[in-house]
Write a protein that holds these residues in place. Structure first.
Motif, PDB file in Angstrom:
ATOM      1  N   HIS A 146       0.821  -1.218   0.000  1.00 20.45           N
ATOM      2  CA  HIS A 146       0.000   0.000   0.000  1.00 20.45           C
ATOM      3  C   HIS A 146       0.855   1.268   0.000  1.00 20.45           C
ATOM      4  O   HIS A 146       0.380   2.355   0.320  1.00 20.45           O
ATOM      5  CB  HIS A 146      -1.013  -0.046   1.153  1.00 20.45           C
ATOM      6  CG  HIS A 146      -1.804  -1.312   1.086  1.00 20.45           C
ATOM      7  ND1 HIS A 146      -2.770  -1.520   0.131  1.00 20.45           N
ATOM      8  CD2 HIS A 146      -1.695  -2.474   1.775  1.00 20.45           C
ATOM      9  CE1 HIS A 146      -3.241  -2.759   0.248  1.00 20.45           C
ATOM     10  NE2 HIS A 146      -2.605  -3.344   1.237  1.00 20.45           N
TER      11      HIS A 146
ATOM     12  N   CYS B 265      -7.498   0.332  -4.971  1.00 24.18           N
ATOM     13  CA  CYS B 265      -6.889  -0.835  -4.328  1.00 24.18           C
ATOM     14  C   CYS B 265      -7.912  -1.470  -3.382  1.00 24.18           C
ATOM     15  O   CYS B 265      -8.878  -0.830  -2.966  1.00 24.18           O
ATOM     16  CB  CYS B 265      -5.676  -0.352  -3.539  1.00 24.18           C
ATOM     17  SG  CYS B 265      -4.819  -1.607  -2.606  1.00 24.18           S
TER      18      CYS B 265
ATOM     19  N   CYS C 223      -7.580  -1.869  -0.409  1.00 28.71           N
ATOM     20  CA  CYS C 223      -7.560  -1.142   0.859  1.00 28.71           C
ATOM     21  C   CYS C 223      -8.460   0.088   0.835  1.00 28.71           C
ATOM     22  O   CYS C 223      -8.650   0.745   1.854  1.00 28.71           O
ATOM     23  CB  CYS C 223      -6.132  -0.727   1.214  1.00 28.71           C
ATOM     24  SG  CYS C 223      -5.512   0.664   0.247  1.00 28.71           S
TER      25      CYS C 223
ATOM     26  N   CYS D 149      -1.901   2.418  -5.073  1.00 31.72           N
ATOM     27  CA  CYS D 149      -0.987   1.605  -4.258  1.00 31.72           C
ATOM     28  C   CYS D 149      -0.075   0.745  -5.148  1.00 31.72           C
ATOM     29  O   CYS D 149      -0.467   0.359  -6.252  1.00 31.72           O
ATOM     30  CB  CYS D 149      -1.778   0.662  -3.358  1.00 31.72           C
ATOM     31  SG  CYS D 149      -2.767   1.497  -2.104  1.00 31.72           S
TER      32      CYS D 149
HETATM   33 ZN   LIG Z   1      -3.821  -0.257  -0.978  1.00 29.86          ZN
END
Ligand SMILES: [Zn+2]
Length: 326
Positions: A162, A173, A175, A180
């Motif tokens: 990340h 991403c 996340c 990332c």
């Molecule tokens: Zn990420």
């Protein structure tokens, strides 16, 4: 002798390993993940018995165990705070496993286990500051400083996947953020960009593959690049560019002796490593040269269990009363 368990959501890879890092025996069984943590821990004792029986070794000659888990772990307490693939939340794995196995146990994140393994017996042999990256579906990483895994606040150290490499126009991403490293340089990212090239009509080889199979993997992209497909080669070079950029910046933090790169995308070999090293050298300071630092992982799937033996050994030594017993 050390018992090592790399506990994943689908399988437990186990090994019996000696003090020198030699694997005496190993086995893999399906994780009884549906039956809960206690049942999985009970499985570890069954595996121990079977491994020892197969090798003709007394279970009592095993001195300690190391367990690798894909998730977040509180190192001091040995509690797995979150392991989504196993459905474990705040499970005191160290305590439970030590009870069931009757020996000292240490638990660590699986990516850190692999990094310890590569440091001890693999591409980082003889070094004690290494960073290990696995370019797979995502990017897993383990950071080892002075021979120990860096855990960080809330276990968040080493989330190199990340690291933001594209401030603008990055892909989203898993996340929740964009740009990332994982969305540019993981094996799945290479597959994704390969698909884009195939769909745009830039890569005849990948277009054929996409039509046949319905999707493109990093392996397909590597294969096409090896056969001279320029678009496929560019996809790998772009992934390498961002990887080298990230590594050069990460290098400024703790100057590791090695960046050890493994996982599906690393199978591209020089196609990936050469441009990664050029990018690293371009973005790094003070004349640091990538070729001495960025190296392929060599232990493959065994890195985890070998690292867990090292962890078990460390656990044992630190529990000895101030070195007298050695
Ligand atoms: Zn990420």
């Amino acid at each position: 002798l050390y018992l090592c368990f790399d506990v994943g959501g689908t399988s437990i890879k186990a090994g019996l390993i000696d003090d020198l890092g030699n694997i005496l025996g190993k086995m893999s069984v399906a994780t009884r993940v549906q039956e809960g943590a206690d049942n999985v821990v009970a499985q570890l004792a069954e595996i121990r018995n079977e491994l020892c029986r197969n090798l003709g070794i007394l279970p009592s000659s095993v001195r300690a165990a190391g367990i690798g888990v894909p998730g977040f772990i509180e190192i001091e307490t040995g509690i797995v705070t979150r392991a989504v693939n196993l459905g474990w939340y705040n499970v005191p794995v160290t305590e439970k496993a030590a009870q069931v196995l009757g020996i000292p146990v240490a638990v660590i994140n699986d990516a850190n286990a692999a990094a310890l393994g590569e440091m001890w017996q693999g591409a980082g042999k003889g070094e004690d500051n290494v960073i290990c990256l696995t370019l797979g579906t995502g990017i897993g990483a383990g950071v080892i400083v002075d021979g120990k895994a860096v855990i960080g606040k809330n276990g968040l150290a080493g989330e190199i996947g990340h690291f933001c490499v594209r401030i603008e126009n990055g892909r989203r991403c898993a996340c929740g953020k964009t740009g990332c490293l994982e969305t540019e340089s993981s094996a799945s990212a290479i597959g994704y960009y390969g698909t884009v090239e195939a769909e745009k009509g830039n890569s005849p080889l990948l277009a054929v593959k996409l039509k046949e199979v319905g999707k493109i993997t990093s392996r397909d992209v590597t294969e096409a690049a090896r056969q001279g497909d320029e678009a496929a080669r560019n996809v790998i070079e772009q992934a390498a560019f961002y990887l080298g950029f990230a590594l050069a910046n990460i290098f400024t933090v703790n100057a590791p002796s090695r960046f050890i790169i493994g996982g599906g995308a690393a199978a591209a070999g020089d196609l990936l490593f050469k441009p990664t090293i050029s990018s690293f050298t371009r973005f790094s300071f003070a004349g640091i040269k990538g070729e001495d630092i960025i190296v392929p992982a060599i232990l493959g799937n065994d890195a985890g269990i070998i690292g867990l033996a090292k962890l078990a050994d460390m656990k044992l030594k630190s529990t000895y009363p101030s070195g007298k017993d050695e």
